[in-house]
Motif scaffolding. Structure first.
Motif, short mmCIF file in Angstrom:
data_model
loop_
_atom_site.label_atom_id
_atom_site.label_comp_id
_atom_site.label_asym_id
_atom_site.label_seq_id
_atom_site.Cartn_x
_atom_site.Cartn_y
_atom_site.Cartn_z
N VAL A 168 0.72 -0.57 0.38
CA VAL A 168 -0.33 0.13 0.58
C VAL A 168 0.74 1.26 -0.37
O VAL A 168 0.42 2.40 -0.70
CB VAL A 168 -1.11 -0.04 1.19
N THR A 169 1.83 1.41 0.83
CA THR A 169 2.65 2.41 0.82
C THR A 169 3.76 2.98 -0.31
O THR A 169 3.06 4.12 -0.92
CB THR A 169 3.94 2.18 1.38
N ILE A 170 3.91 1.42 -1.11
CA ILE A 170 4.40 2.07 -2.77
C ILE A 170 3.78 2.31 -3.92
O ILE A 170 3.34 3.47 -4.23
CB ILE A 170 5.30 0.46 -3.22
N PHE A 171 2.16 2.20 -3.49
CA PHE A 171 1.39 2.62 -4.35
C PHE A 171 1.03 3.80 -4.01
O PHE A 171 0.71 4.67 -4.80
CB PHE A 171 0.06 1.43 -4.36
N GLY A 172 0.70 3.91 -2.66
CA GLY A 172 0.91 5.97 -2.27
C GLY A 172 1.61 6.74 -2.84
O GLY A 172 0.85 7.63 -3.50
N LEU A 173 2.89 6.03 -2.71
CA LEU A 173 3.46 7.02 -3.41
C LEU A 173 3.76 7.00 -4.92
O LEU A 173 4.17 8.71 -5.04
CB LEU A 173 5.07 7.02 -2.64
N LEU A 174 3.51 6.34 -5.56
CA LEU A 174 3.24 6.45 -6.88
C LEU A 174 1.95 7.26 -7.55
O LEU A 174 2.11 8.14 -8.26
CB LEU A 174 3.36 5.43 -7.28
N THR A 175 0.85 7.83 -6.13
CA THR A 175 0.30 7.80 -7.00
C THR A 175 0.32 9.32 -6.62
O THR A 175 0.30 10.57 -7.47
CB THR A 175 -1.41 8.31 -5.92
N TRP A 176 0.86 9.50 -5.55
CA TRP A 176 1.13 11.11 -5.07
C TRP A 176 2.49 11.62 -5.91
O TRP A 176 2.32 13.29 -6.83
CB TRP A 176 2.28 11.25 -3.28
N VAL B 82 12.82 9.63 -3.24
CA VAL B 82 13.45 9.30 -2.73
C VAL B 82 13.06 8.19 -2.13
O VAL B 82 13.97 7.23 -1.58
CB VAL B 82 14.18 10.54 -2.28
N ILE B 83 12.49 8.42 -1.95
CA ILE B 83 11.60 7.45 -0.39
C ILE B 83 10.73 6.62 -1.03
O ILE B 83 10.93 4.90 -0.56
CB ILE B 83 10.20 8.70 0.76
N ALA B 84 10.55 6.74 -2.47
CA ALA B 84 10.19 4.98 -3.02
C ALA B 84 11.50 4.33 -3.43
O ALA B 84 10.74 2.85 -3.07
CB ALA B 84 9.41 5.82 -4.24
#
Length: 575
Positions: free
Chosen positions: A422-430, A474-476
């Motif tokens: 979920v975290t990586i999908f959320g980052l890609l959305t942002w 960077v976070i992703a």
């Protein structure tokens, strides 16, 4: 306004004299921006979300277990200063994302949401990839929230007595019913659930402040004592500054997970009444929510609980949901307060139920938006007389049934894997929203749309967008850095944690693969230039709809008060 004439994606926009009535616009020519966004009764959503509902959803909509529970594991891993820094930085990034989204949403509040903006302003391939990435996120997180709710129930009803699958079924039926009954009913339910969440957080903050100042049963004025001993930052995977930095960086994943879902306001724009007034209000409140609820919470928790607390270590290792895993409960016990975990557990159950309800809503509307853009089967764009995309709801709800697979004893491990995905999908959305905003700003500048013509503009402009975009990337890339580090006591004894690596980074090749796959299957599709991005299709209809709404509202409320008592008393003054 004149016709907008486009010969092909490489030509500029030419406004021609129009025989249409004032305010009408049309895109003609060869550039295909996808299906017409003007809706028929069979495929249109209803603008049934009121101002107070969107306002309260903006304040409390994304508050969930990531804040109430997730802060405990971060504190135990990295220390109080680390979580304060990470939550503050990620909070600023989220605010930049919301400002970028708000500028586009108030200019053109279309029903396909930010997936539609990506397709119209940037590239249809980005809209396609963003839409499915976002949908994947919410068909994963919805069953995860249902499982979490069932696990919270175990505080009162042990799994040996009643199988958690029973409660999963009850909660699933409940959220399907709420979503099926229409946007007005959904908005009202979320308004009160968000109100309860806000009151709970405010109560916890007040109690925490009292305990920090020595008002608890132990009468111990703690202040910043624990920032000195055991310290403000804990080392991780190393010593000295390197260890402290790695500890700090490890908390960015938890902080990102806590903020996921904030962009819910951008999904509701297609069903909001008077979005050009409501959305800027919601964004302003998002800023204060970040400062008060998130940053202040982690500051107070870091003052109340030392990172080496045995109770904190036990809580974060033995549970992933429920009051026993919350650092707020640890703080109460450390200060001599007992009896509140049961009450807080009931509040957490409401948090999780609200999250599951809104997650199913987002999954449904995202699939609907994909169908509206021509990127999914058109049946998913069909709505009933209440404006509910029932087929999109049916598919999203059916996939949520995978929650029944997550009732095994090792659900804690599965929960961790879900958080990773979920975290990586959320980052890609942002990242996609920020990229789309860059293209939007360049397009409106090239096409002569000035800032004063917009209902809302991002306060930091493109500088804030570029900063947030760089940090998200960077976070992703480095969010699961610890899978590459040799950890002697790692579960399973593996030097390389391949499971966390796969779940942590699977979203990136999937996201890029959908972009390039779309390009391969649609070789004639090109990205839009600033002069060919479609900033006008459907805008005239939305403008007229806004004028009619304001006129009707003025006629109904002449001489009367707007909003309910609760909203006027506790929320309206903020606006």
């Amino acid at each position: 306004m004149g016709l907008i004439h486009r010969k092909d994606p490489g030509t500029s926009v030419v406004r021609l004299p129009s025989p249409l009535s004032s305010g009408d616009e049309k895109v003609v020519g060869g550039a295909d921006h996808g299906p017409d966004i003007l809706d028929s009764p069979e495929t249109g959503l209803h603008r049934g979300l009121r101002s107070r509902q969107i306002t309260m959803i903006a304040i409390g909509g994304a508050i969930g277990t990531g804040l109430i529970i997730g802060t405990g594991s971060s504190l135990a891993k990295a220390g109080p200063l680390s979580i304060l820094i990470s939550y503050s930085i990620v909070g600023f990034i989220v605010y930049m994302v919301m400002c970028a989204l708000g500028e586009m949403a108030t200019y053109l509040p279309i029903q396909s949401g930010f997936t539609g903006y990506a397709a119209r302003f940037c590239d249809p391939a980005l809209g396609f990839s963003l839409g499915y990435t976002y949908w994947f996120k919410y068909i994963i997180v919805t069953p995860n929230q249902l499982t979490a709710a069932a696990l919270v129930i175990q505080y009162w009803v042990p799994r040996e007595k009643v199988n958690p699958g029973v409660f999963i079924a009850v909660f699933l039926v409940a959220i399907i019913l709420i979503n099926y009954l229409g946007i007005k009913f959904f908005g009202e339910i979320e308004f009160w659930l968000s109100s309860i969440k806000v009151l709970t957080i405010v109560g916890l903050l007040i109690l925490s402040l009292v305990l920090v100042l020595g008002g608890g049963p132990d009468h111990d004025r703690k202040g910043f004592r624990y920032w000195k001993n055991p310290g403000s930052m804990k080392t991780l995977y190393g010593t000295g500054d390197t260890g402290r930095f790695l500890g700090l960086w490890s908390t960015f994943v938890t902080a990102t997970f806590a903020y996921l879902g904030t962009e819910l306001v951008g999904v509701t724009v297609g069903e909001a009444q008077n979005p050009r007034r409501v959305i800027p209000r919601a964004i302003k409140l998002t800023f204060w929510r970040i400062v008060v609820f998130y940053v202040l919470s982690v500051l107070l928790i870091g003052m109340l609980v030392p990172y080496n607390s045995p109770r904190l270590a036990f809580a974060t290792k033995k549970a992933t949901t429920g009051a026993s895993a919350s650092p707020f409960v640890v703080a109460m016990i450390e200060s001599g307060i007992s009896g509140l975990p049961g009450f807080l557990n009931a509040c957490i159950l409401i948090f999780v139920f609200s999250a599951a309800n809104s997650d199913l809503y987002i999954a449904t509307r995202t699939l609907y938006g994909l169908a509206k853009e021509g990127n999914s089967a058109q049946i998913f764009a069909r709505t009933d007389r209440r404006g509910v995309p029932i087929y999109a709801l049916g598919l999203s709800a059916a996939i949520a049934c995978i929650a029944f697979l997550n009732v095994a004893d090792d659900s804690r491990k599965v929960f961790t894997y879900f958080v990773n995905l979920v975290t990586i999908f959320g980052l890609l959305t942002w990242i996609s929203i920020l990229v789309t905003h860059i293209y939007f700003v360049k397009a409106r500048q090239a096409q002569g749309i000035e800032k004063h013509q917009l209902a809302y503009t991002a306060p930091f402009g493109l500088y804030g967008t570029y900063f947030a975009l760089g940090f998200c990337i960077v976070i992703a890339i480095f969010k699961n850095f610890d899978v590459f580090i040799h950890v002697p006591d790692r579960e399973g004894g593996e030097n390389f944690d391949y499971v966390n690596f796969i779940t942590g980074y699977l979203g990136i090749p999937l996201y890029l693969g959908m972009i390039f796959g779309y390009k391969l299957l649609n070789p004639k599709t090109k990205g839009w230039t600033p002069m060919t991005a479609d900033l006008y299709s459907g805008k005239a209809a939305i403008d007229r709809e806004e004028e009619e709404f304001l006129a009707n509202k003025a006629a109904k409320q002449s001489g009367g008060k707007s909003g309910g008592w609760f909203y006027r008393t506790f929320i309206g003054w903020l606006l």
